[in-house]
Design a protein around this motif. Structure first.
Motif, PDB file in Angstrom:
ATOM      1  N   ALA A  21     -63.356 -62.315 -67.350  1.00 33.81           N
ATOM      2  CA  ALA A  21     -63.314 -61.583 -68.653  1.00 33.81           C
ATOM      3  C   ALA A  21     -64.664 -61.806 -69.283  1.00 33.81           C
ATOM      4  CB  ALA A  21     -62.052 -61.823 -69.531  1.00 33.81           C
ATOM      5  N   PRO A  22     -65.305 -60.887 -70.308  1.00 29.66           N
ATOM      6  CA  PRO A  22     -66.317 -61.393 -70.859  1.00 29.66           C
ATOM      7  C   PRO A  22     -66.642 -62.729 -71.651  1.00 29.66           C
ATOM      8  CG  PRO A  22     -65.634 -59.101 -71.595  1.00 29.66           C
ATOM      9  CD  PRO A  22     -64.581 -59.898 -70.870  1.00 29.66           C
ATOM     10  N   ASP A  23     -65.274 -63.269 -71.872  1.00 26.64           N
ATOM     11  CA  ASP A  23     -65.488 -64.686 -72.226  1.00 26.64           C
ATOM     12  C   ASP A  23     -65.508 -65.710 -71.478  1.00 26.64           C
ATOM     13  OD1 ASP A  23     -63.078 -64.509 -71.604  1.00 26.64           O
ATOM     14  OD2 ASP A  23     -61.954 -65.036 -73.526  1.00 26.64           O
ATOM     15  N   GLY A  24     -65.335 -65.454 -70.140  1.00 27.97           N
ATOM     16  CA  GLY A  24     -65.420 -66.251 -68.974  1.00 27.97           C
ATOM     17  C   GLY A  24     -64.043 -66.691 -68.667  1.00 27.97           C
ATOM     18  N   SER A  25     -63.008 -66.207 -69.054  1.00 32.01           N
ATOM     19  CA  SER A  25     -61.688 -66.694 -68.665  1.00 32.01           C
ATOM     20  C   SER A  25     -61.151 -65.509 -67.563  1.00 32.01           C
ATOM     21  CB  SER A  25     -60.713 -66.655 -69.817  1.00 32.01           C
ATOM     22  OG  SER A  25     -60.563 -65.306 -70.546  1.00 32.01           O
ATOM     23  N   VAL A  26     -60.248 -66.017 -66.926  1.00 30.87           N
ATOM     24  CA  VAL A  26     -59.620 -64.965 -65.977  1.00 30.87           C
ATOM     25  C   VAL A  26     -59.018 -63.896 -66.631  1.00 30.87           C
ATOM     26  CG1 VAL A  26     -58.000 -64.791 -64.097  1.00 30.87           C
ATOM     27  CG2 VAL A  26     -59.183 -66.825 -64.320  1.00 30.87           C
ATOM     28  N   GLY A  27     -59.180 -62.758 -66.250  1.00 32.53           N
ATOM     29  CA  GLY A  27     -58.911 -61.507 -67.067  1.00 32.53           C
ATOM     30  C   GLY A  27     -57.442 -60.911 -66.816  1.00 32.53           C
ATOM     31  N   SER A  83     -45.413 -51.436 -77.479  1.00 28.50           N
ATOM     32  CA  SER A  83     -46.133 -52.670 -77.914  1.00 28.50           C
ATOM     33  C   SER A  83     -45.982 -53.690 -76.420  1.00 28.50           C
ATOM     34  CB  SER A  83     -45.380 -53.229 -78.812  1.00 28.50           C
ATOM     35  OG  SER A  83     -45.848 -54.783 -79.147  1.00 28.50           O
ATOM     36  N   ALA A  84     -47.175 -54.274 -76.185  1.00 29.98           N
ATOM     37  CA  ALA A  84     -47.392 -55.040 -75.017  1.00 29.98           C
ATOM     38  C   ALA A  84     -47.878 -56.547 -75.853  1.00 29.98           C
ATOM     39  CB  ALA A  84     -48.484 -54.855 -74.066  1.00 29.98           C
ATOM     40  N   ARG A  85     -46.987 -57.544 -75.575  1.00 29.71           N
ATOM     41  CA  ARG A  85     -47.604 -58.967 -75.879  1.00 29.71           C
ATOM     42  C   ARG A  85     -47.598 -59.676 -74.746  1.00 29.71           C
ATOM     43  NH1 ARG A  85     -42.970 -61.045 -79.798  1.00 29.71           N
ATOM     44  NH2 ARG A  85     -41.722 -59.794 -78.303  1.00 29.71           N
ATOM     45  N   TYR A  86     -48.643 -60.520 -74.875  1.00 33.08           N
ATOM     46  CA  TYR A  86     -48.970 -61.617 -73.713  1.00 33.08           C
ATOM     47  C   TYR A  86     -49.849 -62.614 -74.115  1.00 33.08           C
ATOM     48  CZ  TYR A  86     -53.495 -58.803 -73.312  1.00 33.08           C
ATOM     49  OH  TYR A  86     -54.446 -58.159 -73.680  1.00 33.08           O
ATOM     50  N   SER A  87     -49.971 -63.716 -73.224  1.00 35.46           N
ATOM     51  CA  SER A  87     -50.720 -64.882 -73.535  1.00 35.46           C
ATOM     52  C   SER A  87     -51.883 -64.649 -72.447  1.00 35.46           C
ATOM     53  CB  SER A  87     -50.171 -66.157 -73.234  1.00 35.46           C
ATOM     54  OG  SER A  87     -49.015 -66.290 -74.080  1.00 35.46           O
ATOM     55  N   THR A  88     -53.180 -65.146 -72.865  1.00 35.74           N
ATOM     56  CA  THR A  88     -54.242 -65.108 -72.025  1.00 35.74           C
ATOM     57  C   THR A  88     -54.198 -66.356 -71.201  1.00 35.74           C
ATOM     58  OG1 THR A  88     -55.675 -66.162 -73.671  1.00 35.74           O
ATOM     59  CG2 THR A  88     -55.594 -63.676 -73.667  1.00 35.74           C
ATOM     60  N   ALA A  89     -55.274 -66.564 -70.198  1.00 39.82           N
ATOM     61  CA  ALA A  89     -55.581 -67.844 -69.434  1.00 39.82           C
ATOM     62  C   ALA A  89     -55.818 -68.985 -70.584  1.00 39.82           C
ATOM     63  CB  ALA A  89     -56.390 -67.548 -68.322  1.00 39.82           C
ATOM     64  N   GLY A  90     -56.396 -68.512 -71.457  1.00 44.59           N
ATOM     65  CA  GLY A  90     -56.916 -69.597 -72.713  1.00 44.59           C
ATOM     66  C   GLY A  90     -55.904 -69.897 -73.499  1.00 44.59           C
ATOM     67  N   GLY A  91     -54.456 -69.519 -73.585  1.00 41.30           N
ATOM     68  CA  GLY A  91     -53.616 -69.686 -74.348  1.00 41.30           C
ATOM     69  C   GLY A  91     -53.383 -68.741 -75.577  1.00 41.30           C
ATOM     70  N   ARG A  92     -54.393 -67.817 -75.883  1.00 41.78           N
ATOM     71  CA  ARG A  92     -54.444 -67.033 -76.661  1.00 41.78           C
ATOM     72  C   ARG A  92     -53.316 -66.010 -76.689  1.00 41.78           C
ATOM     73  NH1 ARG A  92     -57.620 -62.338 -78.463  1.00 41.78           N
ATOM     74  NH2 ARG A  92     -58.442 -62.393 -76.282  1.00 41.78           N
ATOM     75  N   ARG A  93     -52.744 -65.548 -77.842  1.00 39.50           N
ATOM     76  CA  ARG A  93     -51.689 -64.623 -77.790  1.00 39.50           C
ATOM     77  C   ARG A  93     -52.042 -63.426 -78.350  1.00 39.50           C
ATOM     78  NH1 ARG A  93     -47.346 -64.181 -74.835  1.00 39.50           N
ATOM     79  NH2 ARG A  93     -45.336 -63.132 -75.847  1.00 39.50           N
TER      80      ARG A  93
END
Length: 276
Positions: A102-108, A191-201
């Motif tokens: 992803a743009p922030d460097g985390s796995v998209g 509505s879709a809710r999920y957590s990113t690889a960095g832990g952000r909801r």
């Protein structure tokens, strides 16, 4: 690379002289394949409940057991990549796309995804189109609740990627079963809710107001707003659902031909001598 030869998920014995199950054995209901599929299905349920996604990357000239692992991938939102060698260019390209940053460097990717579709009370049920979810096409962990004049359907989606696609069929309520006069427009909110690889909801919400069309409505007038990629994806998912229901290859080909012809007649026009 190679099939599982030990434990509950084994599809062949470790003896080099043993042969992997054939397509005829699968059609006849191989006991070993059934037991392995149940094992991977249980693994899929456990992984999905903990928000994990399971991907299978295989490089082998022989069968590796993807047939038995189908439920494991479907329940967790995982992907299956296969090639003859781990150096195959198409396999490496697919891996790069799957694990793109992803743009922030985390796995998209997103994990522990939860979906909720809110519709009118005239929508009685929903069903997955091709792949994913539980038995009979029902989304994994589906729960239904009503509040006011709306009905909400919530289910688990496993892991997500930027290319995740979900197809759903909405079943209208039967006449006389509580649904009165049908409104002129259908309101939908997904509505879709999920957590990113960095832990952000993260929560993403899409709201649609769609007109209800009568059978006499000219479908060709919808062409300027038609999403051709979405139509292609839905047709493929319908074909997958048909194949999963046990349809034979000749039946599948006839069904696809009829579906394509019906779609073209509905949406397209032909003028002799006009290639456009």
């Amino acid at each position: 690379g190679g099939p599982s030869v030990g434990g509950a998920g084994a599809i062949v014995d470790s003896d080099a002289g043993s042969t992997v199950r054939s397509h005829k054995e699968l059609e006849a209901g191989s006991a070993r394949a059934t037991a392995a599929a149940e094992h991977y299905d249980a693994l899929g349920r456990a992984a999905a409940a903990r928000g994990h996604g399971v991907d299978v990357v295989a490089a082998s000239l022989e069968e590796v057991g993807l047939y038995e692992m189908k439920a494991l991938l479907g329940r967790t939102g995982g992907a299956a990549l296969q090639g003859e060698s781990f150096q195959d260019s198409h396999l490496l390209d697919s891996l790069r796309r799957l694990y793109a940053r992803a743009p922030d460097g985390s796995v998209g990717m997103g994990f522990g995804a939860q979906f909720e579709l809110t519709a009118g009370r005239d929508c009685e049920a929903i069903e997955h189109i091709g792949g994913g979810g539980g038995a009979a096409g029902e989304p994994e962990g589906l729960s239904v609740r009503e509040c006011g004049g709306a009905r909400s359907f919530a289910w688990e989606g496993g892991s997500l990627s930027p290319h995740t696609c979900v197809g759903l069929t909405l079943t209208p309520a039967k006449k006389g079963g509580g649904a009165s006069v049908m409104p002129q427009h259908q309101l939908l909110q997904l509505s879709a809710r999920y957590s990113t690889a960095g832990g952000r909801r993260v929560r993403r919400v899409t709201t649609l107001r769609l007109p209800r069309l009568t059978q006499s409505y000219d479908a060709k007038s919808l062409l300027p707003a038609l999403d051709q990629q979405a139509v292609a994806a839905l047709l493929v998912r319908q074909a997958v659902a048909k194949a999963n229901s046990g349809a034979s290859a000749p039946e599948m080909l006839r069904w696809i031909d009829r579906l394509l012809i019906k779609t073209m007649k509905t949406l397209c026009a032909y003028s002799k001598g006009d290639p456009g």
